[in-house]
Design a protein around this motif. Structure first.
Motif, short mmCIF file in Angstrom:
data_model
loop_
_atom_site.label_atom_id
_atom_site.label_comp_id
_atom_site.label_asym_id
_atom_site.label_seq_id
_atom_site.Cartn_x
_atom_site.Cartn_y
_atom_site.Cartn_z
N GLY A 201 0.82 -1.21 0.00
CA GLY A 201 0.00 0.00 0.00
C GLY A 201 0.84 1.25 0.00
O GLY A 201 0.54 2.23 -0.70
N ALA A 202 1.92 1.25 0.79
CA ALA A 202 2.82 2.41 0.81
C ALA A 202 3.45 2.62 -0.57
O ALA A 202 3.56 3.76 -1.05
CB ALA A 202 3.91 2.21 1.86
N ALA A 203 3.87 1.53 -1.22
CA ALA A 203 4.47 1.65 -2.55
C ALA A 203 3.46 2.15 -3.58
O ALA A 203 3.77 3.01 -4.42
CB ALA A 203 5.03 0.29 -2.98
N PHE A 204 2.23 1.63 -3.53
CA PHE A 204 1.19 2.06 -4.46
C PHE A 204 0.86 3.53 -4.26
O PHE A 204 0.66 4.27 -5.22
CB PHE A 204 -0.07 1.22 -4.27
N PHE A 205 0.79 3.96 -2.99
CA PHE A 205 0.45 5.35 -2.71
C PHE A 205 1.53 6.28 -3.26
O PHE A 205 1.21 7.32 -3.86
CB PHE A 205 0.28 5.55 -1.20
N PRO B 179 8.69 9.81 4.48
CA PRO B 179 8.84 9.47 5.90
C PRO B 179 7.62 8.74 6.47
O PRO B 179 7.77 7.78 7.23
CB PRO B 179 9.03 10.84 6.57
N MET B 180 6.42 9.18 6.10
CA MET B 180 5.20 8.52 6.59
C MET B 180 5.05 7.12 5.99
O MET B 180 4.73 6.16 6.70
CB MET B 180 3.98 9.37 6.24
N LEU B 181 5.30 7.00 4.70
CA LEU B 181 5.17 5.70 4.04
C LEU B 181 6.22 4.72 4.54
O LEU B 181 5.97 3.52 4.64
CB LEU B 181 5.26 5.87 2.53
N ALA C 8 5.67 0.98 6.06
CA ALA C 8 6.38 -0.19 5.55
C ALA C 8 7.13 -0.92 6.67
O ALA C 8 7.13 -2.16 6.74
CB ALA C 8 7.35 0.22 4.45
N VAL C 9 7.77 -0.16 7.56
CA VAL C 9 8.47 -0.78 8.69
C VAL C 9 7.48 -1.53 9.58
O VAL C 9 7.76 -2.64 10.05
CB VAL C 9 9.24 0.29 9.49
N GLY D 91 8.04 10.66 11.69
CA GLY D 91 7.84 10.27 10.31
C GLY D 91 6.44 10.55 9.82
O GLY D 91 6.24 11.01 8.68
N ILE D 92 5.45 10.29 10.67
CA ILE D 92 4.06 10.57 10.29
C ILE D 92 3.85 12.06 10.10
O ILE D 92 3.24 12.50 9.12
CB ILE D 92 3.09 10.02 11.36
#
Length: 226
Positions: free
Chosen positions: A23-27, A198-200, A204-205, A173-174
């Motif tokens: 989801g982070a990569a797609f966003f 940073p948020m994504l 992912a982490v 990060g958020i």
């Protein structure tokens, strides 16, 4: 009984961890491929969507699945908490975060609507029609969570930090990523995409932590030598 005997106890958390990462990569990809806008007003926004239908649809599709996958993946994060410390914060934040991100995934349908009215109506009429549709209170309730998304994510990761699952750096990060999403200029779409990194990265982490915990739980307790 070994509580990993049910395959769902392994498969569902693992799928949730993968969903957070994907989801982070797609966003990121959805933001990076957004049609560049020449201004901040509604007319410029509609014209940018109408200019390249393929790019508009690609970006909307990626953002839709980015929000959808991250929303589903958040539901596994409370499982990382062991004990009471941070448990309630993580649970409330994850439930609210899942709800708001899923609402945002549905809101991407408006990109197709805006693309077509931008292509088929004079810009003044297109703006008036968009404003009329989006002004309905029920529409805003269903698809416009607004700042609740950031509140939910902050609550979730504050709970995980309090529980010792992630460090307090996750909160920074958020905040940085959400600021990048709001304030980076959209005339160069790669900039807001980079701003959200940073948020994504935090998402992912967290997904990697879910996968790692699932593998440890599946392996069972380590035998102690006699």
């Amino acid at each position: 009984m070994n509580n990993t005997s049910n395959p769902a106890r392994r498969v569902l958390p693992y799928a949730a961890g993968v969903s957070l990462i994907a989801g982070a990569a797609f966003f990121f990809a959805g933001l990076a491929t957004s049609p560049p806008s020449t201004g901040d007003d509604k007319a410029a926004y509609l014209q940018s969507l109408a200019a390249d239908p393929f790019q508009t649809q690609l970006s909307a599709l990626l953002l839709h699945y980015g929000n959808l996958l991250m929303g589903a993946g958040l539901l596994a994060l409370p499982l990382l908490v062991r004990g009471r410390r941070g448990a309630v914060m993580t649970l409330v934040g994850a439930l609210l975060g899942a709800l708001t991100l899923l609402e945002m995934s549905g809101a991407l349908l408006s990109d197709w609507f805006h693309m077509e009215i931008g292509r088929n109506l004079p810009v003044e009429q297109a703006v008036a029609l968009s404003d009329k549709v989006l002004a309905h209170p029920a529409q805003q309730l269903a698809f416009s969570p607004g700042p609740l998304v950031s509140v939910a994510l902050l609550l979730t990761f504050a709970g995980l930090a309090r529980a010792g699952v992630l460090g307090w750096w996750a909160i920074g990060g958020i905040v940085l990523g959400y600021a990048g999403l709001l304030f980076m200029p959209y005339d160069t779409p790669i900039l807001p995409a980079l701003g959200t990194v940073p948020m994504l990265a935090v998402m992912a982490v967290a997904g990697l932590r879910v996968i790692a915990r699932t593998r440890v739980d599946a392996a069972g307790p380590v035998p102690v030598p006699a």
